[in-house]
Design an enzyme around this catalytic site. Structure first.
Site, PDB file in Angstrom:
ATOM      1  N   ARG A 164      34.874  33.690  37.004  1.00 23.44           N
ATOM      2  CA  ARG A 164      35.732  34.721  37.622  1.00 23.44           C
ATOM      3  C   ARG A 164      35.386  34.926  39.108  1.00 23.44           C
ATOM      4  O   ARG A 164      35.493  36.038  39.639  1.00 23.44           O
ATOM      5  CB  ARG A 164      35.622  36.070  36.898  1.00 23.44           C
ATOM      6  N   SER A 238      40.979  42.256  30.843  1.00 28.80           N
ATOM      7  CA  SER A 238      39.549  42.607  30.793  1.00 28.80           C
ATOM      8  C   SER A 238      39.200  43.437  32.023  1.00 28.80           C
ATOM      9  O   SER A 238      39.447  43.007  33.143  1.00 28.80           O
ATOM     10  CB  SER A 238      38.682  41.352  30.836  1.00 28.80           C
ATOM     11  N   GLU A 334      35.734  43.377  36.620  1.00 27.02           N
ATOM     12  CA  GLU A 334      36.427  42.164  37.042  1.00 27.02           C
ATOM     13  C   GLU A 334      37.641  42.586  37.878  1.00 27.02           C
ATOM     14  O   GLU A 334      38.073  41.892  38.790  1.00 27.02           O
ATOM     15  CB  GLU A 334      36.885  41.402  35.779  1.00 27.02           C
TER      16      GLU A 334
HETATM   17  N1  EPU Z   1      34.111  41.291  20.851  1.00 28.86           N
HETATM   18  C1  EPU Z   1      33.720  42.404  20.133  1.00 28.86           C
HETATM   19  N2  EPU Z   1      34.427  43.560  20.327  1.00 28.86           N
HETATM   20  C2  EPU Z   1      35.466  43.645  21.164  1.00 28.86           C
HETATM   21  C3  EPU Z   1      35.855  42.509  21.924  1.00 28.86           C
HETATM   22  C4  EPU Z   1      35.141  41.343  21.727  1.00 28.86           C
HETATM   23  O1  EPU Z   1      32.782  42.368  19.341  1.00 28.86           O
HETATM   24  O2  EPU Z   1      36.059  44.729  21.272  1.00 28.86           O
HETATM   25  C5  EPU Z   1      33.402  40.022  20.599  1.00 28.86           C
HETATM   26  C6  EPU Z   1      34.287  39.053  19.808  1.00 28.86           C
HETATM   27  O3  EPU Z   1      34.145  39.247  18.442  1.00 28.86           O
HETATM   28  C7  EPU Z   1      33.763  37.715  20.234  1.00 28.86           C
HETATM   29  C8  EPU Z   1      33.345  37.950  21.663  1.00 28.86           C
HETATM   30  O4  EPU Z   1      33.185  39.342  21.819  1.00 28.86           O
HETATM   31  O5  EPU Z   1      32.627  37.363  19.491  1.00 28.86           O
HETATM   32  C9  EPU Z   1      34.327  37.382  22.690  1.00 28.86           C
HETATM   33  O6  EPU Z   1      35.575  38.035  22.542  1.00 28.86           O
HETATM   34  P1  EPU Z   1      36.959  37.373  23.044  1.00 28.86           P
HETATM   35  O7  EPU Z   1      37.073  35.987  22.504  1.00 28.86           O
HETATM   36  O8  EPU Z   1      38.042  38.336  22.754  1.00 28.86           O
HETATM   37  O9  EPU Z   1      36.769  37.159  24.580  1.00 28.86           O
HETATM   38  P2  EPU Z   1      36.137  38.046  25.747  1.00 28.86           P
HETATM   39  O10 EPU Z   1      34.861  37.402  26.150  1.00 28.86           O
HETATM   40  O11 EPU Z   1      36.092  39.470  25.353  1.00 28.86           O
HETATM   41  C10 EPU Z   1      37.222  36.605  27.622  1.00 28.86           C
HETATM   42  C11 EPU Z   1      38.022  36.822  28.864  1.00 28.86           C
HETATM   43  C12 EPU Z   1      39.484  37.076  28.517  1.00 28.86           C
HETATM   44  C13 EPU Z   1      40.002  35.877  27.742  1.00 28.86           C
HETATM   45  C14 EPU Z   1      39.149  35.720  26.477  1.00 28.86           C
HETATM   46  C15 EPU Z   1      39.537  34.531  25.645  1.00 28.86           C
HETATM   47  C16 EPU Z   1      36.474  37.778  30.444  1.00 28.86           C
HETATM   48  C17 EPU Z   1      36.064  38.983  31.227  1.00 28.86           C
HETATM   49  N3  EPU Z   1      37.487  37.936  29.613  1.00 28.86           N
HETATM   50  O12 EPU Z   1      37.213  37.831  26.908  1.00 28.86           O
HETATM   51  O13 EPU Z   1      40.203  37.148  29.741  1.00 28.86           O
HETATM   52  O14 EPU Z   1      41.361  36.058  27.379  1.00 28.86           O
HETATM   53  O15 EPU Z   1      37.760  35.543  26.870  1.00 28.86           O
HETATM   54  O16 EPU Z   1      39.060  33.373  26.199  1.00 28.86           O
HETATM   55  O17 EPU Z   1      35.878  36.716  30.628  1.00 28.86           O
HETATM   56  C18 EPU Z   1      40.929  38.709  31.383  1.00 28.86           C
HETATM   57  O18 EPU Z   1      40.112  38.185  32.142  1.00 28.86           O
HETATM   58  O19 EPU Z   1      41.689  39.647  31.759  1.00 28.86           O
HETATM   59  C19 EPU Z   1      40.997  38.252  30.007  1.00 28.86           C
HETATM   60  C20 EPU Z   1      41.766  38.849  29.105  1.00 28.86           C
END
Ligand code: EPU
Length: 338
Positions: A164, A238, A334
């Site tokens: 990012r 996010s 972010e």
């Molecule tokens: N998780 C939780 N609780 C939550 C959310 C997530 O326990 O409320 C856990 C999930 O179970 C999983 C892990 O966290 O084990 C990762 O969750 P997720 O796959 O939803 O991805 P993220 O890391 O929360 C990132 C990006 C998103 C992108 C997703 C999918 C960032 C800041 N965010 O989110 O990007 O869509 O991966 O690849 O890196 C954005 O930047 O606006 C965005 C939506």
């Protein structure tokens, strides 16, 4: 091109915050832009470029000129046996651009389907999802310097991409208008489906063949189920970045929290999902006045209607504090807070 005064930005930011700009102009050509930056009335004003407004939190009225980027145009500029280079103007909306490439069987951005915002913001943020990042296909970024009017071209290495992160968020913060981005896309499709629920979703969709379109559809399905539609509930995806912590800190935390999801990085550090940390602090689904933490993804802060930017920012600070207190980890936004 009209330069408007005291313009409401409520419909120009995905949080739907009611703020206004002293001046506002929408550019549809580079000529518009050049006229604008040479205009004596606004030469000394602060300027910000607004794309889709999907990664910004306004906490006050903007005392300066908001330049709304509406530069459009997509062209296939060259190809060889393996790749096609596609150049898109920065004001093109990201998701239709992804679909344009998927329809032409050009691979490399299909996992980035349905990310809000415009093409110009993609290299700035190095947008990423489901194991794919813009840095993997971004070939060149064209820009114009706001103060000097100089045209600049950045190749992939010049962009200093990170998670990012890019040079456009640091050394050139608020200094450039990104005008176009060229992507080097692949004619040979190698599906990236090991991340998150993509494989599972493809199974549920019972597709016969894993095509680029099927992967794009699966991503659309997952995102629509987890992330609120800003047309219905104000949000900017996010709100925080996922923190990357040292191995030492990680080893200590995993002893205490054996279920903590984690993603070891190449440099020995470990990425931990901020959404999980925030959920563990009890914030998921919480409503605070007109603001809240989304019920399906704790990383997303929302405006239920009528919240001010400062109210959302105050919530973000409280969340940061509790994550720091419980886990000793500092999470940083972010989203661009203005
Ligand atoms: N998780 C939780 N609780 C939550 C959310 C997530 O326990 O409320 C856990 C999930 O179970 C999983 C892990 O966290 O084990 C990762 O969750 P997720 O796959 O939803 O991805 P993220 O890391 O929360 C990132 C990006 C998103 C992108 C997703 C999918 C960032 C800041 N965010 O989110 O990007 O869509 O991966 O690849 O890196 C954005 O930047 O606006 C965005 C939506």
């Amino acid at each position: 091109m009209i330069i408007e005064n005291d313009k409401s930005l409520q419909h120009h930011n995905s949080f739907g915050i009611k703020v206004s700009a002293k001046y506002f102009a929408e550019i549809t050509s580079l000529e518009d832009f050049r006229i604008l930056i040479d205009d004596p009335k606004i030469k000394k004003e602060n300027k910000i470029i607004l794309g889709g407004g999907s990664n910004i939190l306004f906490t006050k009225d903007f005392d300066g000129l908001v330049i709304k980027n509406s530069l459009t145009g997509i062209e296939l500029i060259k190809e060889d046996a393996y790749n096609t280079w596609v150049r898109a103007a920065s004001g093109e909306i990201w998701h239709p651009f992804v679909l344009f490439c998927v329809e032409r069987k050009l691979a490399g951005i299909e996992n980035l389907s349905l990310i809000p915002g415009q093409v110009g913001a993609a290299p700035m943020q190095n947008i990423g999802a489901y194991g794919m990042e813009v840095k993997d296909t971004c070939h060149t970024v064209e820009a114009i310097h706001l103060a000097t009017g100089e045209s600049m071209i950045f190749n992939n290495e010049d962009c200093e991409f990170g998670y990012r992160e890019s040079i456009f968020k640091h050394r050139y913060k608020d200094e450039l208008l990104i005008t176009a981005v060229t992507f080097k896309l692949n004619k040979i499709f190698k599906p990236k489906i090991n991340y998150g629920d993509i494989r599972l979703t493809l199974e549920e969709m019972r597709v016969d063949e894993i095509t680029m379109k099927a992967v794009s559809d699966a991503v659309i399905k997952i995102r629509s189920s987890k992330l609120p539609d800003p047309k219905e509930i104000g949000n900017a995806g996010s709100f925080f970045k996922n923190p990357v912590i040292s191995k030492k800190k990680f080893n200590a935390l995993i002893k205490k929290y054996p279920l903590m999801p984690n993603f070891p990085q190449q440099n020995g550090m470990v990425k931990v999902p901020a959404g999980w940390l925030i959920e563990q602090c009890g914030w998921k689904g919480k409503v605070v006045g007109q603001t809240g933490v989304h019920k399906a993804q704790a990383l997303v802060l929302v405006n239920y209607g009528g919240a001010t930017g400062n109210e959302i920012y105050a919530l973000a600070l409280k969340i940061q504090e509790s994550v720091l207190e419980k886990f000793g980890i500092e999470i940083v936004p972010e989203v661009n807070v203005v």
